[in-house]
Design an enzyme around this catalytic site. Structure first.
Site, PDB file in Angstrom:
ATOM      1  N   GLY A  48       0.869  -1.177   0.000  1.00 30.29           N
ATOM      2  CA  GLY A  48       0.000   0.000   0.000  1.00 30.29           C
ATOM      3  C   GLY A  48       0.902   1.222   0.000  1.00 30.29           C
ATOM      4  CD  GLU A  49       2.186   5.147  -1.217  1.00 27.83           C
ATOM      5  OE1 GLU A  49       2.383   4.685  -2.351  1.00 27.83           O
ATOM      6  OE2 GLU A  49       3.107   5.643  -0.535  1.00 27.83           O
ATOM      7  CB  SER A  50       5.476   2.640   3.697  1.00 30.04           C
ATOM      8  OG  SER A  50       6.140   3.515   2.828  1.00 30.04           O
ATOM      9  CB  CYS A  80       5.198  -3.970  -1.471  1.00 31.70           C
ATOM     10  SG  CYS A  80       5.742  -2.809  -2.721  1.00 31.70           S
ATOM     11  CG  HIS A 172       2.244  -6.671  -4.283  1.00 36.30           C
ATOM     12  ND1 HIS A 172       1.455  -6.170  -3.269  1.00 36.30           N
ATOM     13  CD2 HIS A 172       3.008  -5.637  -4.703  1.00 36.30           C
ATOM     14  CE1 HIS A 172       1.728  -4.897  -3.079  1.00 36.30           C
ATOM     15  NE2 HIS A 172       2.663  -4.537  -3.937  1.00 36.30           N
ATOM     16  CD  GLU A 174      -0.290  -9.124  -2.116  1.00 38.06           C
ATOM     17  OE1 GLU A 174       0.750  -9.795  -1.945  1.00 38.06           O
ATOM     18  OE2 GLU A 174      -0.279  -7.895  -2.299  1.00 38.06           O
TER      19      GLU A 174
HETATM   20  N1  GLN Z   1       5.625   2.822  -3.064  1.00 40.74           N
HETATM   21  C1  GLN Z   1       4.999   2.360  -1.861  1.00 40.74           C
HETATM   22  C2  GLN Z   1       5.705   2.920  -0.623  1.00 40.74           C
HETATM   23  O1  GLN Z   1       6.731   3.489  -0.749  1.00 40.74           O
HETATM   24  C3  GLN Z   1       5.005   0.857  -1.801  1.00 40.74           C
HETATM   25  C4  GLN Z   1       4.163   0.293  -2.928  1.00 40.74           C
HETATM   26  C5  GLN Z   1       3.501  -1.012  -2.626  1.00 40.74           C
HETATM   27  O2  GLN Z   1       3.320  -1.401  -1.479  1.00 40.74           O
HETATM   28  N2  GLN Z   1       3.066  -1.666  -3.663  1.00 40.74           N
HETATM   29  O3  GLN Z   1       5.216   2.798   0.451  1.00 40.74           O
END
Ligand code: GLN
Length: 191
Positions: A48-50, A80, A172, A174
């Protein structure tokens, strides 16, 4: 296995991990608050977005709860963004993290042009065939600490690494039909 797999569900693609566990037949439970970790034997931190997830860690007091969870030796698997949150050192730009995995990781490291890609990599302990790997704005592990084992590689870089009870993938698993990485994590839970 009687204990559920917790899936961190504050943001990101947690539902697809639930689907994968459903397919394998492993009990799972979504984790949104620290109290949800009760009765959970291992935890998946999704992509997701860290940066967004970090905000929740602060607001919900989840950070200390996750550190405590991992310090009990319970397995944690980050994919990720989840891997970024586990890393000791985050680059591009530097950001806070749980620091549970001794790697240096560079965010969005494949460049803006390559938003996502499907590649084939090798995880010899998990599968004797190439493993399909989906990368989405993925990080690259640039430094691997002494206590960290590389379990999978793709195009010459580590993409699946392990340090004791911590497992992290920059791709990923999943998002494919391949269950081998999740099964490997479940095995860690039963040890
Ligand atoms: N670019 C996202 C990040 O820096 C990571 C992307 C992902 O989890 N698919 O958090």
């Amino acid at each position: 296995m009687n204990q559920s797999v917790g899936i961190l569900a504050v943001q990101g693609d947690f539902e697809l991990h639930a689907k994968m566990l459903e397919r394998i037949g492993a009990p799972w439970k979504l984790v949104k608050h620290a109290s949800d970790l009760e009765g959970v034997g291992g935890l998946i931190m999704p992509g997701g977005e860290s940066t967004t997830m970090l905000k929740f860690f602060v607001n919900e007091g989840l950070g200390p709860a996750l550190n405590e969870f991992a310090s009990q030796g319970k397995p944690v698997f980050g994919t990720c963004a989840g891997a970024i949150l586990l890393a000791k050192e985050v680059l591009n730009p530097p950001q806070e993290s749980l620091g549970l995995l001794d790697v240096g990781i560079e965010r969005n490291a494949y460049g803006r042009q390559i938003d996502s890609s499907v590649r084939r990599g090798d995880c010899p302990e998990l599968a004797d065939r190439p493993v399909e790997m989906v990368f989405i704005r993925a990080p690259i592990i640039r430094r691997v600490g002494d206590g960290v084992r590389v379990v999978g590689t793709c195009d010459g870089v580590p993409v699946l690494v392990e340090q004791g009870n911590i497992l992290a993938a920059t791709f990923h698993p999943e998002l494919t039909e391949d269950e081998s990485v999740h099964r490997y994590f479940l095995k860690k839970m039963s040890h």
